[in-house]
Each structure stands twice: as structure tokens, then as C-alpha cells.
Write an enzyme that holds these catalytic residues in place. Structure first.
Site, short mmCIF file in Angstrom:
data_model
loop_
_atom_site.label_atom_id
_atom_site.label_comp_id
_atom_site.label_asym_id
_atom_site.label_seq_id
_atom_site.Cartn_x
_atom_site.Cartn_y
_atom_site.Cartn_z
N LYS A 83 -17.90 -19.36 26.82
CA LYS A 83 -17.79 -19.27 28.28
C LYS A 83 -16.91 -20.42 28.77
O LYS A 83 -17.16 -21.59 28.45
CB LYS A 83 -19.18 -19.39 28.91
CG LYS A 83 -19.59 -18.15 29.68
CD LYS A 83 -20.99 -18.28 30.19
CE LYS A 83 -21.21 -17.40 31.40
NZ LYS A 83 -22.56 -17.52 31.92
O1 G3P Z 1 -24.92 -16.92 34.04
C1 G3P Z 1 -24.15 -16.89 35.20
C2 G3P Z 1 -24.82 -16.28 36.41
O2 G3P Z 1 -25.46 -15.11 36.06
C3 G3P Z 1 -25.65 -17.25 37.20
O3 G3P Z 1 -26.44 -16.61 38.15
O4 G3P Z 1 -28.39 -16.68 39.66
O5 G3P Z 1 -27.29 -18.83 38.99
O6 G3P Z 1 -26.15 -17.26 40.55
P1 G3P Z 1 -27.09 -17.39 39.39
#
Ligand code: G3P
Length: 214
Positions: A83
């Protein structure tokens, strides 16, 4: 549409994998930090459970250092996907890693233009963050729809991972949009299972079965 689980929690990964519903895993530094465990140990366990793409994020911000981190992490398993943040340095790293056949997932994508650039640089995956866009009053899913249209028009090979999913409706919308992958937190996968009519129907079947002469 493939389903990845968006977590670094081993119990959650193990459970979802046992249910047979996940094709891969995505993590990020926040999710890793939440576990309060040794990074390499967590990663080794994830690799031993899931036979599919496992996204691990670099923490460097200069391309050369990102590449070094990525090479090290990719040696852990052929399933490891690196990533990389959506920055000019990040895309420089993506180009180098692509040439070395190391898979990448460009993260922190919030616009269609960013996704086009990531695809041009040779990203294996691009991760638009839908929930975080919704949080600031944008229609997060619209960028996914636009990305799907554009990627299909030009036959881009980069796969779209809908990330930052907050609820089951996001999953349905991602599938309707034609996204390749939705990466879903454990609690949302659990919600996708449940329907009150399933519970009521099962209770009825079980109580009626008791009436059957045996
Ligand atoms: O892994 C990346 C993403 O899914 C993060 O989500 O909930 O922290 O906005 P969030």
C-alpha cells in the site's frame, strides 16, 4: 466483486476466513496500531490464514525508502500487496515496484484524477476512501462510479478497491457500481449476514421440528 476484510485483527480475519466470504485483507498503520502487537508477528499470522492478496502499507514518504520497505515486505509472501500513499513520491515508487513485479495498492485516493494517475503509474489496485468523503458531505460512491466508467473505457488493468466502507449499503452500492473489490470492516460483514426474517424463520423451523414425532 471480491470481498477483502479491512482489519489487522487476527480473530476477525480467522472468523471471516472460516465463513468462506473473504478473498483478501487490507491493513493500514492505524489498524495495525490498534492491535498493539509486533507488526511482523501480526503479518505472519495473517499470511498463514488467508490465501489471497494482503495489503501492507509503507510508512516512508520518499520513493526510494518506500521501495526498500516494499521489497522487504514483499519477501514475506507472494500474496503481499504494498500500500502506497497517493503522492508524487508514491507514484514514483509504484512505477519502480511495477517494473519489479511487486503488486501495489495506491491508498488515500479521494478523487477520480488521483485514480487515473495511479492507474497510469501501473498500480495493481487503487483505493478510493468512500466513507471519509461522505463524512465531509461529498457523495463518495460517485467517484467509484466515474472510476469504473473511465477504467472500462480505456481498459485500465488497475482494480478498484472501495475502501472506508461504513455500512452494508456501501457494499451494495460498490457492487452496483462494478467495483472489483470492496474492503469491509468486520462489523459491517457481520451486519451483512443478519436479517430478522432469517432469525424468525430459523426459530420457527426449530420449534416446529420439536413437534415432529420421533
Ligand atoms: O484501510 C483504508 C480504509 O478502509 C480506512 O477506512 O474507516 O478509517 O475511513 P476508515
Amino acid at each position: 466483486m471480491k470481498i477483502f476484510i479491512d482489519t489487522a485483527n487476527i480473530n476477525e480475519i480467522q472468523m471471516a476466513n472460516d465463513w468462506g466470504v473473504i478473498d483478501g485483507v487490507t491493513t493500514n498503520p492505524t489498524l495495525i496500531a490498534k492491535e498493539n502487537r509486533d507488526f511482523n508477528e501480526v503479518v505472519r499470522e495473517i499470511i498463514s490464514i488467508v490465501n489471497g492478496p494482503i495489503s501492507l502499507e509503507v510508512i516512508s514518504i520518499q520513493s526510494e525508502e518506500m521501495v526498500n520497505e516494499a521489497i522487504k515486505m514483499s519477501e514475506l509472501s507472494t500474496n503481499v500487496v504494498i500500500k502506497i500513499p497517493m503522492t508524487p513520491e508514491g507514484l514514483k515508487a509504484v512505477k519502480i515496484l511495477n517494473a519489479r513485479n511487486i503488486k501495489t495498492n495506491v491508498t488515500l485516493v479521494f478523487s477520480v484524477n488521483q485514480a487515473i494517475l495511479a492507474a497510469k503509474a501501473g498500480a495493481t489496485y487503487v483505493s478510493p476512501f468512500i466513507g471519509r468523503l461522505d463524512d465531509i458531505g461529498h457523495d463518495g460512491m460517485q467517484i467509484v462510479r466515474d472510476m469504473v466508467t473511465i477504467f472500462n473505457t480505456y481498459n485500465f488493468q488497475t482494480e478498484i478497491i472501495v475502501a472506508s466502507i461504513r455500512h452494508p449499503l456501501h457494499v451494495i452500492e460498490a457492487a452496483k457500481a462494478g467495483a472489483h473489490v470492496a474492503t469491509i470492516p468486520f462489523n459491517v460483514i457481520e451486519k451483512m449476514f443478519s436479517h430478522p426474517l432469517t432469525d424468525a424463520g430459523l426459530n420457527k423451523f426449530l420449534s416446529d421440528w420439536k413437534k415432529v414425532p420421533k
